[in-house]
Scaffold this motif. Structure first.
Motif, PDB file in Angstrom:
ATOM      1  N   ALA A   1       0.823  -1.212   0.000  1.00  0.00           N
ATOM      2  CA  ALA A   1       0.000   0.000   0.000  1.00  0.00           C
ATOM      3  C   ALA A   1       0.857   1.262   0.000  1.00  0.00           C
ATOM      4  N   VAL A   2       0.389   2.240  -0.757  1.00  0.00           N
ATOM      5  CA  VAL A   2       0.973   3.581  -0.743  1.00  0.00           C
ATOM      6  C   VAL A   2      -0.146   4.553  -0.388  1.00  0.00           C
ATOM      7  N   LEU A   3      -0.095   5.051   0.840  1.00  0.00           N
ATOM      8  CA  LEU A   3      -1.087   6.016   1.297  1.00  0.00           C
ATOM      9  C   LEU A   3      -0.493   7.399   1.506  1.00  0.00           C
ATOM     10  N   ASP A   4       0.838   7.459   1.681  1.00  0.00           N
ATOM     11  CA  ASP A   4       1.490   8.721   1.996  1.00  0.00           C
ATOM     12  C   ASP A   4       2.908   8.678   1.453  1.00  0.00           C
ATOM     13  N   ALA A   5       3.259   9.651   0.612  1.00  0.00           N
ATOM     14  CA  ALA A   5       4.602   9.685   0.040  1.00  0.00           C
ATOM     15  C   ALA A   5       5.661   9.958   1.092  1.00  0.00           C
ATOM     16  N   ARG A   6       5.289  10.547   2.210  1.00  0.00           N
ATOM     17  CA  ARG A   6       6.246  10.876   3.272  1.00  0.00           C
ATOM     18  C   ARG A   6       6.161   9.864   4.401  1.00  0.00           C
ATOM     19  N   CYS A   7       6.152   8.599   4.056  1.00  0.00           N
ATOM     20  CA  CYS A   7       5.957   7.558   5.070  1.00  0.00           C
ATOM     21  C   CYS A   7       7.225   7.219   5.832  1.00  0.00           C
ATOM     22  N   ALA A   8       8.404   7.458   5.248  1.00  0.00           N
ATOM     23  CA  ALA A   8       9.664   7.041   5.874  1.00  0.00           C
ATOM     24  C   ALA A   8      10.145   8.070   6.888  1.00  0.00           C
ATOM     25  N   PRO A   9      10.762   7.636   7.997  1.00  0.00           N
ATOM     26  CA  PRO A   9      11.361   8.577   8.951  1.00  0.00           C
ATOM     27  C   PRO A   9      12.419   9.435   8.260  1.00  0.00           C
ATOM     28  N   LYS A  10      12.425  10.730   8.540  1.00  0.00           N
ATOM     29  CA  LYS A  10      13.298  11.656   7.828  1.00  0.00           C
ATOM     30  C   LYS A  10      14.779  11.396   8.065  1.00  0.00           C
TER      31      LYS A  10
ATOM     32  N   ARG B   1      20.384   5.123  -2.273  1.00  0.00           N
ATOM     33  CA  ARG B   1      20.151   4.177  -1.175  1.00  0.00           C
ATOM     34  C   ARG B   1      20.689   4.682   0.158  1.00  0.00           C
ATOM     35  N   THR B   2      21.729   5.524   0.146  1.00  0.00           N
ATOM     36  CA  THR B   2      22.301   6.033   1.396  1.00  0.00           C
ATOM     37  C   THR B   2      21.843   7.461   1.710  1.00  0.00           C
ATOM     38  N   THR B   3      20.898   7.967   0.919  1.00  0.00           N
ATOM     39  CA  THR B   3      20.355   9.305   1.161  1.00  0.00           C
ATOM     40  C   THR B   3      19.225   9.234   2.186  1.00  0.00           C
ATOM     41  N   LYS B   4      19.228  10.164   3.128  1.00  0.00           N
ATOM     42  CA  LYS B   4      18.172  10.185   4.136  1.00  0.00           C
ATOM     43  C   LYS B   4      16.848  10.630   3.516  1.00  0.00           C
ATOM     44  N   ALA B   5      15.780  10.017   3.988  1.00  0.00           N
ATOM     45  CA  ALA B   5      14.458  10.272   3.409  1.00  0.00           C
ATOM     46  C   ALA B   5      14.052  11.733   3.530  1.00  0.00           C
ATOM     47  N   GLY B   6      14.535  12.418   4.560  1.00  0.00           N
ATOM     48  CA  GLY B   6      14.196  13.816   4.740  1.00  0.00           C
ATOM     49  C   GLY B   6      14.734  14.721   3.646  1.00  0.00           C
ATOM     50  N   ARG B   7      15.698  14.228   2.885  1.00  0.00           N
ATOM     51  CA  ARG B   7      16.279  15.013   1.795  1.00  0.00           C
ATOM     52  C   ARG B   7      15.651  14.681   0.448  1.00  0.00           C
ATOM     53  N   PHE B   8      14.714  13.744   0.436  1.00  0.00           N
ATOM     54  CA  PHE B   8      14.064  13.352  -0.809  1.00  0.00           C
ATOM     55  C   PHE B   8      13.058  14.409  -1.251  1.00  0.00           C
ATOM     56  N   SER B   9      12.957  14.588  -2.567  1.00  0.00           N
ATOM     57  CA  SER B   9      11.869  15.385  -3.126  1.00  0.00           C
ATOM     58  C   SER B   9      10.569  14.602  -2.974  1.00  0.00           C
ATOM     59  N   LEU B  10       9.447  15.264  -3.286  1.00  0.00           N
ATOM     60  CA  LEU B  10       8.154  14.579  -3.199  1.00  0.00           C
ATOM     61  C   LEU B  10       8.121  13.381  -4.135  1.00  0.00           C
ATOM     62  N   GLY B  11       8.667  13.550  -5.346  1.00  0.00           N
ATOM     63  CA  GLY B  11       8.677  12.447  -6.296  1.00  0.00           C
ATOM     64  C   GLY B  11       9.518  11.275  -5.822  1.00  0.00           C
TER      65      GLY B  11
END
Length: 260
Positions: A76-85, A120-130
């Motif tokens: 399931a994908v309910l929220d693009a910001r699901c991963a801890p930053k 793979r080693t980038t923190k999720a908080g630095r990800f763009s929305l896409g």
């Protein structure tokens, strides 16, 4: 995935009113309706995140909470910001794999699948929305699930990413999975789904094949607006009455603009 007479209210506000439909195996089911129609609430009830007031939502014949391997049952994908930053993409997926008895090798597979191997080693908080959307899809695919639930999965994706999501949905359905894809954009769902479930104000308005819906609401006409209707007539087979009507309309528009 089945919904049988699902009702839900938050306080005095009714959200879902006896919602019933099925998203069968091997089919991309487009779940469409305006924002606030009840799409996300319906999906959250399916995943046991919200309890219905009445009715039941079933995955392969039983409630989602009763599946012993939930990530193999539904992705399931309910929220693009699901991963801890503060976690990297790899660490986040690895923790999900560990807690769900999924081989660690699967993490690299879904990173490659979603185009995130280089991040793979980038923190999720630095990800763009896409990129966050891709990471959420990677998590959904981690357990190689039999069913997919995707809530507005193309938000934040570029044209290449949108095409990739379309291909993912189609390939998943071709492999026998049930795919439930929600969107408020009818045009996007029509390019991906096989059937449509249309919801409005918490009620199912219609269930129909995409091809039937498009044929019913399409017209084989092209409208042309031109300041030189006589020239258009000489160069085409458009009916004179129609051109004349459009010409008068154009004149009226110009007069209105002049007065304003």
């Amino acid at each position: 995935m089945e919904f049988n007479g699902v009702c839900k209210s938050f306080g005095a506000k009714p959200i879902l009113d006896h919602v019933s439909f099925t998203a069968p195996d091997g089919v991309v089911t487009g779940f469409v309706g305006p924002n606030g129609a009840g799409k996300s609430t319906t999906m959250r009830i399916l995943l046991g995140l919200i309890a219905p007031d009445e009715g039941a939502a079933l995955v392969d014949g039983v409630p989602y909470a009763k599946h012993r391997a939930p990530m193999a049952s539904v992705g399931a994908v309910l929220d693009a910001r699901c991963a801890p930053k503060n976690r990297t993409a790899y660490a986040y997926l690895k923790s999900l794999a560990y807690t769900n008895n999924i081989p660690k090798s699967r993490v690299d597979e879904v990173l490659d699948l979603t185009g995130l191997a280089s991040a793979r080693t980038t923190k999720a908080g630095r990800f763009s929305l896409g990129m966050g959307q891709r990471l959420a899809i990677a998590a959904a695919m981690l357990g190689d699930p039999r069913n997919l639930v995707l809530d507005e999965p193309v938000n934040g994706l570029d044209a290449e990413g949108v095409k990739w999501v379309r291909d993912l949905c189609r390939n998943s359905a071709a492999a026998g999975r049930a795919v439930l894809l929600s969107s408020h954009l009818m045009s996007e769902v029509a390019l991906t789904a096989d059937t449509l479930v249309i919801i409005g104000h918490g009620s199912i308005l219609r269930c129909t094949p995409v091809a039937d819906f498009v044929a019913e609401h399409s017209r084989p006409l092209i409208s042309v607006v031109t300041p030189d209707a006589d020239k258009l007539l000489r160069c085409s087979r458009i009916r004179p009455a129609y051109v004349s009507q459009r010409r008068r309309s154009r004149t009226a528009i110009r007069a209105t603009r002049a007065r304003s």
